[in-house]
Enzyme design. Sequence first.
Site, short mmCIF file in Angstrom:
data_model
loop_
_atom_site.label_atom_id
_atom_site.label_comp_id
_atom_site.label_asym_id
_atom_site.label_seq_id
_atom_site.Cartn_x
_atom_site.Cartn_y
_atom_site.Cartn_z
NE ARG A 64 -3.05 0.06 3.13
CZ ARG A 64 -3.53 -1.01 3.52
NH1 ARG A 64 -4.79 -0.76 2.26
NH2 ARG A 64 -4.56 -1.81 3.39
NE ARG A 90 -5.11 1.47 -3.59
CZ ARG A 90 -4.43 -0.14 -3.56
NH1 ARG A 90 -4.56 -0.52 -4.35
NH2 ARG A 90 -3.14 -0.21 -2.77
CG ASN A 106 -13.66 9.92 2.38
OD1 ASN A 106 -13.98 9.03 0.84
ND2 ASN A 106 -14.88 7.80 3.10
CG HIS A 108 -18.95 6.21 4.89
ND1 HIS A 108 -18.40 5.35 4.63
CD2 HIS A 108 -19.90 5.66 6.16
CE1 HIS A 108 -18.38 4.45 5.27
NE2 HIS A 108 -19.47 4.18 5.73
CD GLU A 142 -10.77 4.28 14.33
OE1 GLU A 142 -11.95 3.83 15.09
OE2 GLU A 142 -9.93 5.42 15.28
CG ASP A 144 -15.90 5.24 6.52
OD1 ASP A 144 -15.26 5.64 6.04
OD2 ASP A 144 -15.56 3.41 5.89
C1 GRF Z 1 -20.63 6.75 -2.86
O1 GRF Z 1 -21.77 6.03 -2.16
C2 GRF Z 1 -19.63 7.29 -1.46
O2 GRF Z 1 -20.39 7.58 -0.32
C3 GRF Z 1 -19.25 5.87 -1.15
O3 GRF Z 1 -18.19 5.31 -2.68
C4 GRF Z 1 -19.49 5.64 -3.68
C5 GRF Z 1 -19.06 6.06 -5.10
O4 GRF Z 1 -19.86 7.07 -6.33
N1 GRF Z 1 -17.15 6.42 -0.80
P1 GRF Z 1 -19.74 7.33 -7.44
O5 GRF Z 1 -18.34 6.51 -7.54
O6 GRF Z 1 -18.92 8.87 -6.62
O7 GRF Z 1 -20.61 7.76 -7.85
#
Ligand code: GRF
Length: 199
Positions: A64, A90, A106, A108, A142, A144
């Site tokens: 990685r 990743r 990020n 989520h 860590e 998320d």
């Molecule tokens: C999204 O639901 C995001 O929250 C998650 O991966 C998905 C990516 O969707 N991390 P896209 O490739 O932006 O359509």
Amino acid sequence: MNFAVLASGRGSNLKAIIEAVQSGAIKAHLKAVFSDKKDAYALEHARRAQIPTAFINPKDFHDRESFDRAVVERLHEFKIDFVVLAGYMRLVSDYFIEQYPDKILNIHPSLLPEFKGMHAIKKAFDSGVAVTGCTVHIVVREMDSGPIILQEPVQVDPKDSFESLEEKIHQAEHRIYPKAIDLFVRGKLKIEGRKVIVL
Ligand code: GRF
């Protein structure tokens, strides 16, 4: 400010971010889009917007960190100030995070800290919660778990299928991610421990 998006999949969040840059809702330069997947549709969105792209193949690296060193090298070439992960499948290494401390965002698809990790929408759907949603956060070691910038709740209706719930969550993502990036770019986010204060 210059930024790059890292994406592995269909790139609908990237598309929303490109549109926000084009409309001036995000006043920063999206300099490059990188992917660890050759066929990621995200790369196509970038090409259509004439943004430089790169596919960096994880198979070319032992681990990685050596992969991330190659990614960071490319980020430096583009003089990237901050990094946006948009469906990047990743985990980033400590090395990467140290290169961009509090400068990796990020998204989520749940209301963190609920439903961390993969398949968050499915987990929420199967668990029968009445409300789920999405979260933009700062990336820390860590997974998320970093300071939360913005969240948007999404109601789960009894008649929702997994697909309709997924669609509602994606729509919410496309609203909050550009907003969070704009706040970041305008220096409106103050990180204090686990908390983000919006100035
Ligand atoms: C999204 O639901 C995001 O929250 C998650 O991966 C998905 C990516 O969707 N991390 P896209 O490739 O932006 O359509």
